[in-house]
Design a protein around this motif. Structure first.
Motif, PDB file in Angstrom:
ATOM      1  N   GLY A 217       0.828  -1.288  -0.110  1.00 37.20           N
ATOM      2  CA  GLY A 217       0.338  -0.567  -0.110  1.00 37.20           C
ATOM      3  C   GLY A 217       0.797   1.573   0.435  1.00 37.20           C
ATOM      4  O   GLY A 217       0.117   2.237   0.019  1.00 37.20           O
ATOM      5  N   VAL A 218       1.987   1.562  -0.038  1.00 37.22           N
ATOM      6  CA  VAL A 218       3.281   2.531   0.373  1.00 37.22           C
ATOM      7  C   VAL A 218       4.279   2.159  -1.051  1.00 37.22           C
ATOM      8  O   VAL A 218       4.610   1.289  -1.055  1.00 37.22           O
ATOM      9  N   SER A 219       3.805   3.659  -1.686  1.00 37.47           N
ATOM     10  CA  SER A 219       4.738   3.250  -3.635  1.00 37.47           C
ATOM     11  C   SER A 219       5.730   4.180  -3.891  1.00 37.47           C
ATOM     12  O   SER A 219       6.528   3.886  -4.316  1.00 37.47           O
ATOM     13  N   GLU A 220       5.299   5.203  -3.404  1.00 37.16           N
ATOM     14  CA  GLU A 220       5.889   6.971  -3.495  1.00 37.16           C
ATOM     15  C   GLU A 220       6.320   7.611  -1.811  1.00 37.16           C
ATOM     16  O   GLU A 220       6.201   8.417  -2.378  1.00 37.16           O
ATOM     17  N   ALA A 221       6.227   7.024  -1.182  1.00 40.05           N
ATOM     18  CA  ALA A 221       6.574   7.523  -0.275  1.00 40.05           C
ATOM     19  C   ALA A 221       8.080   8.167  -0.228  1.00 40.05           C
ATOM     20  O   ALA A 221       8.821   7.299   0.437  1.00 40.05           O
ATOM     21  N   HIS A 222       8.031   8.645   0.647  1.00 39.55           N
ATOM     22  CA  HIS A 222       9.582   9.646   0.603  1.00 39.55           C
ATOM     23  C   HIS A 222      10.202  11.029   1.080  1.00 39.55           C
ATOM     24  O   HIS A 222       8.609  12.036   0.706  1.00 39.55           O
ATOM     25  N   THR A 223      10.952  10.800   1.836  1.00 38.45           N
ATOM     26  CA  THR A 223      11.286  12.764   2.692  1.00 38.45           C
ATOM     27  C   THR A 223      11.959  13.519   1.176  1.00 38.45           C
ATOM     28  O   THR A 223      12.325  13.002   0.479  1.00 38.45           O
ATOM     29  N   SER A 224      11.879  14.618   1.943  1.00 38.28           N
ATOM     30  CA  SER A 224      12.838  15.801   0.865  1.00 38.28           C
ATOM     31  C   SER A 224      14.323  15.436   1.199  1.00 38.28           C
ATOM     32  O   SER A 224      14.134  14.931   1.965  1.00 38.28           O
ATOM     33  N   THR A 225      14.588  15.698   1.080  1.00 38.96           N
ATOM     34  CA  THR A 225      16.257  16.144   0.536  1.00 38.96           C
ATOM     35  C   THR A 225      16.435  16.771   2.822  1.00 38.96           C
ATOM     36  O   THR A 225      16.504  17.640   2.443  1.00 38.96           O
ATOM     37  N   ILE A 226      17.182  15.353   2.817  1.00 36.02           N
ATOM     38  CA  ILE A 226      17.583  16.363   4.097  1.00 36.02           C
ATOM     39  C   ILE A 226      19.189  16.308   3.912  1.00 36.02           C
ATOM     40  O   ILE A 226      20.124  15.771   4.145  1.00 36.02           O
ATOM     41  N   PRO A 227      18.760  18.171   4.696  1.00 41.01           N
ATOM     42  CA  PRO A 227      20.547  18.544   4.567  1.00 41.01           C
ATOM     43  C   PRO A 227      21.969  17.771   5.954  1.00 41.01           C
ATOM     44  O   PRO A 227      20.928  17.022   6.601  1.00 41.01           O
ATOM     45  N   PRO A 228      22.809  18.029   5.689  1.00 41.65           N
ATOM     46  CA  PRO A 228      23.669  17.090   7.252  1.00 41.65           C
ATOM     47  C   PRO A 228      22.798  18.239   8.276  1.00 41.65           C
ATOM     48  O   PRO A 228      22.467  19.346   8.304  1.00 41.65           O
ATOM     49  N   GLY A 229      22.467  17.029   9.730  1.00 42.73           N
ATOM     50  CA  GLY A 229      22.313  17.923  10.912  1.00 42.73           C
ATOM     51  C   GLY A 229      21.359  18.336  10.699  1.00 42.73           C
ATOM     52  O   GLY A 229      20.193  18.709  12.163  1.00 42.73           O
ATOM     53  N   GLY A 230      20.049  18.328   9.797  1.00 38.27           N
ATOM     54  CA  GLY A 230      18.514  18.163   9.818  1.00 38.27           C
ATOM     55  C   GLY A 230      17.823  17.064  10.170  1.00 38.27           C
ATOM     56  O   GLY A 230      18.468  15.846  10.235  1.00 38.27           O
ATOM     57  N   THR A 231      16.325  17.160   9.841  1.00 41.14           N
ATOM     58  CA  THR A 231      15.483  16.306  10.521  1.00 41.14           C
ATOM     59  C   THR A 231      14.196  16.577   9.773  1.00 41.14           C
ATOM     60  O   THR A 231      14.084  17.510   9.404  1.00 41.14           O
TER      61      THR A 231
END
Length: 88
Positions: free
Chosen positions: A33-47
């Motif tokens: 049921g999950v095919s396109e789930a992703h975060t945006s790019t997370i910079p070093p030290g980011g959350t």
């Protein structure tokens, strides 16, 4: 990639990603049921946070940034981290 928990109850789950690396990363999740789930790019030290609806099943988690090595602890290949959601 290290998971604080390898299992969660089925339902809406929020992944909180802390990038302690010196490289930018992201988190992608796929499975039942999950095919396109992703975060945006997370910079070093980011959350970043990623909220997905999980059914009782197994899921793969990985860093989808194409320019990263496909193996190694800094940016694991698809399937190198796995989580499962259990029935409620």
């Amino acid at each position: 990639m290290a998971l604080s928990q390898a299992q969660a109850a089925a339902g809406t789950v929020t992944f909180v990603v802390d990038n302690a690396s010196a490289l930018a990363h992201a988190l992608a999740v796929s499975g039942s049921g999950v095919s396109e789930a992703h975060t945006s790019t997370i910079p070093p030290g980011g959350t970043a946070r990623l909220t997905v609806p999980l059914q009782p099943a197994s899921y793969e988690l990985w860093c989808p940034i194409d320019t990263h090595p496909q193996v190694g602890p800094a940016c694991p290949a698809p399937g190198s981290a796995a989580a499962s959601a259990t029935g409620q």
